[in-house]
Design a protein around this motif. Structure first.
Motif, PDB file in Angstrom:
ATOM      1  N   GLU A   1       0.717  -1.248   0.032  1.00 37.11           N
ATOM      2  CA  GLU A   1       0.076  -0.016   0.008  1.00 37.11           C
ATOM      3  C   GLU A   1       0.958   1.125   0.032  1.00 37.11           C
ATOM      4  OE1 GLU A   1      -1.124  -0.521   4.548  1.00 37.11           O
ATOM      5  OE2 GLU A   1      -2.008  -1.549   2.996  1.00 37.11           O
ATOM      6  N   CYS A   2       0.363   2.199  -0.484  1.00 38.76           N
ATOM      7  CA  CYS A   2       1.118   3.498  -0.587  1.00 38.76           C
ATOM      8  C   CYS A   2       1.207   4.338   0.749  1.00 38.76           C
ATOM      9  CB  CYS A   2       0.107   4.575  -1.376  1.00 38.76           C
ATOM     10  SG  CYS A   2       0.864   6.089  -1.558  1.00 38.76           S
ATOM     11  N   ALA A   3       2.585   4.470   0.954  1.00 41.02           N
ATOM     12  CA  ALA A   3       2.741   5.154   2.202  1.00 41.02           C
ATOM     13  C   ALA A   3       2.083   6.743   2.662  1.00 41.02           C
ATOM     14  CB  ALA A   3       4.233   5.464   2.306  1.00 41.02           C
ATOM     15  N   ARG A   4       1.676   7.060   1.365  1.00 38.65           N
ATOM     16  CA  ARG A   4       0.872   8.447   1.638  1.00 38.65           C
ATOM     17  C   ARG A   4      -0.681   8.261   1.675  1.00 38.65           C
ATOM     18  NH1 ARG A   4       4.533  11.824  -2.368  1.00 38.65           N
ATOM     19  NH2 ARG A   4       6.545  11.686  -1.294  1.00 38.65           N
ATOM     20  N   CYS A   5      -0.891   7.569   0.717  1.00 37.02           N
ATOM     21  CA  CYS A   5      -2.477   7.651   0.734  1.00 37.02           C
ATOM     22  C   CYS A   5      -3.277   6.316   1.138  1.00 37.02           C
ATOM     23  CB  CYS A   5      -3.106   7.987  -0.622  1.00 37.02           C
ATOM     24  SG  CYS A   5      -2.739   7.001  -1.943  1.00 37.02           S
ATOM     25  N   LEU A   6      -2.458   5.325   1.275  1.00 33.93           N
ATOM     26  CA  LEU A   6      -2.737   3.930   1.740  1.00 33.93           C
ATOM     27  C   LEU A   6      -3.595   3.207   0.610  1.00 33.93           C
ATOM     28  CD1 LEU A   6      -4.121   4.718   5.141  1.00 33.93           C
ATOM     29  CD2 LEU A   6      -1.855   4.062   4.677  1.00 33.93           C
TER      30      LEU A   6
ATOM     31  N   ASP B   1       4.325  11.506  -7.396  1.00 32.52           N
ATOM     32  CA  ASP B   1       3.993  12.773  -6.703  1.00 32.52           C
ATOM     33  C   ASP B   1       2.542  12.294  -6.084  1.00 32.52           C
ATOM     34  OD1 ASP B   1       2.342  12.021  -8.924  1.00 32.52           O
ATOM     35  OD2 ASP B   1       2.317  13.931  -9.881  1.00 32.52           O
ATOM     36  N   CYS B   2       2.485  11.288  -5.379  1.00 34.09           N
ATOM     37  CA  CYS B   2       1.131  11.196  -4.625  1.00 34.09           C
ATOM     38  C   CYS B   2       0.808  12.277  -3.573  1.00 34.09           C
ATOM     39  CB  CYS B   2       1.346   9.681  -4.067  1.00 34.09           C
ATOM     40  SG  CYS B   2      -0.254   9.551  -2.916  1.00 34.09           S
ATOM     41  N   PRO B   3      -0.374  13.007  -3.658  1.00 33.93           N
ATOM     42  CA  PRO B   3      -0.527  14.031  -2.863  1.00 33.93           C
ATOM     43  C   PRO B   3      -0.867  13.554  -1.533  1.00 33.93           C
ATOM     44  CG  PRO B   3      -2.418  13.909  -4.246  1.00 33.93           C
ATOM     45  CD  PRO B   3      -1.248  12.853  -4.443  1.00 33.93           C
TER      46      PRO B   3
ATOM     47  N   LEU C   1       5.122   4.371  -2.602  1.00 29.22           N
ATOM     48  CA  LEU C   1       4.213   5.179  -3.320  1.00 29.22           C
ATOM     49  C   LEU C   1       3.306   4.707  -4.350  1.00 29.22           C
ATOM     50  CD1 LEU C   1       6.089   8.595  -3.014  1.00 29.22           C
ATOM     51  CD2 LEU C   1       4.820   7.460  -1.364  1.00 29.22           C
ATOM     52  N   CYS C   2       2.196   5.179  -4.400  1.00 32.45           N
ATOM     53  CA  CYS C   2       1.191   4.501  -5.603  1.00 32.45           C
ATOM     54  C   CYS C   2       1.644   5.333  -6.928  1.00 32.45           C
ATOM     55  CB  CYS C   2      -0.015   4.972  -5.429  1.00 32.45           C
ATOM     56  SG  CYS C   2      -0.602   6.752  -5.189  1.00 32.45           S
ATOM     57  N   ARG C   3       2.345   6.529  -6.749  1.00 29.00           N
ATOM     58  CA  ARG C   3       2.733   7.350  -7.890  1.00 29.00           C
ATOM     59  C   ARG C   3       3.713   8.380  -7.131  1.00 29.00           C
ATOM     60  NH1 ARG C   3      -2.276  11.215  -9.364  1.00 29.00           N
ATOM     61  NH2 ARG C   3      -1.468  12.995  -8.650  1.00 29.00           N
TER      62      ARG C   3
HETATM   63 ZN   LIG Z   1      -0.448   7.310  -2.913  1.00 26.44          ZN
END
Ligand SMILES: [Zn+2]
Ligand SMILES: [Zn+2]
Length: 173
Positions: free
Chosen positions: A66-71, A131-133, A127-129
């Motif tokens: 999972e993305c560390a910023r947006c899960l 520049d994941c916000p 990260l999913c990408r």
């Molecule tokens: Zn993300």
């Protein structure tokens, strides 16, 4: 466990091996890993040398995490390369060394090698990408889905309690 006895302990003898093994548990890191039981495709070259067997190879597997910023869930793939010398276990070692990989009765345990190679190749914060916000700090909405997301300026709870104090008549003395 891989059997290296076919090499006959004759330095210079080589063998190529391709195999697909189910991933062991916890192959990877908490946030990004190979699902337990998912296939790991391994290509190896085993080469007998004087003191043991030199293993050179690569492994490929699917990752999930999972993305560390947006899960958001992440699917990815990994390919790692590794090389390690496994010593025959009846070699007289001058001292015990935990860092050395050993064969056990000429059988080779690939798992620690695979595990180290995979963990080293993974990012600490997937990260999913790039520049994941991330998520809105106020409501947890995923900002990539809603970039213009905004809230009315809310009263900070610390200021809110100050406001209450000011209204308290006992504070006026
Ligand atoms: Zn993300
Ligand atoms: Zn929000």
């Amino acid at each position: 466990m891989l059997d290296t006895r076919e090499l006959g302990r004759r330095p210079g003898v080589q063998r190529e091996v391709s195999l697909s093994v189910p991933a062991p548990a916890d192959l990877g890191i908490e946030v990004l890993r190979v699902r337990e039981g998912a296939p790991v495709e391994i290509d190896l070259r085993l080469e007998a040398v004087l003191e043991g067997v030199l293993v050179t190879g690569s492994a490929e597997a699917e990752l999930s995490g999972e993305c560390a910023r947006c899960l958001e869930p992440i699917s990815d793939a990994i390919e790692v390369r590794f090389q390690e010398l496994f010593l025959y276990d009846d070699q007289a070692l001058s001292e015990e060394d935990d860092e050395v990989s050993m064969l056990e009765d000429d059988l080779l345990d690939l798992e620690p090698l695979l595990r180290d190679a995979v963990v080293l190749a993974l990012p600490f914060r997937p990260l999913c990408r790039d520049d994941c916000p991330g998520l809105c700090p106020e409501c947890g909405a995923r900002l990539a889905d809603d970039p213009d997301h905004a809230h009315e300026a809310a009263i900070d709870p610390r200021w809110a309690s100050l406001a209450t104090l000011q209204q308290d008549p006992q504070q006026e003395d």
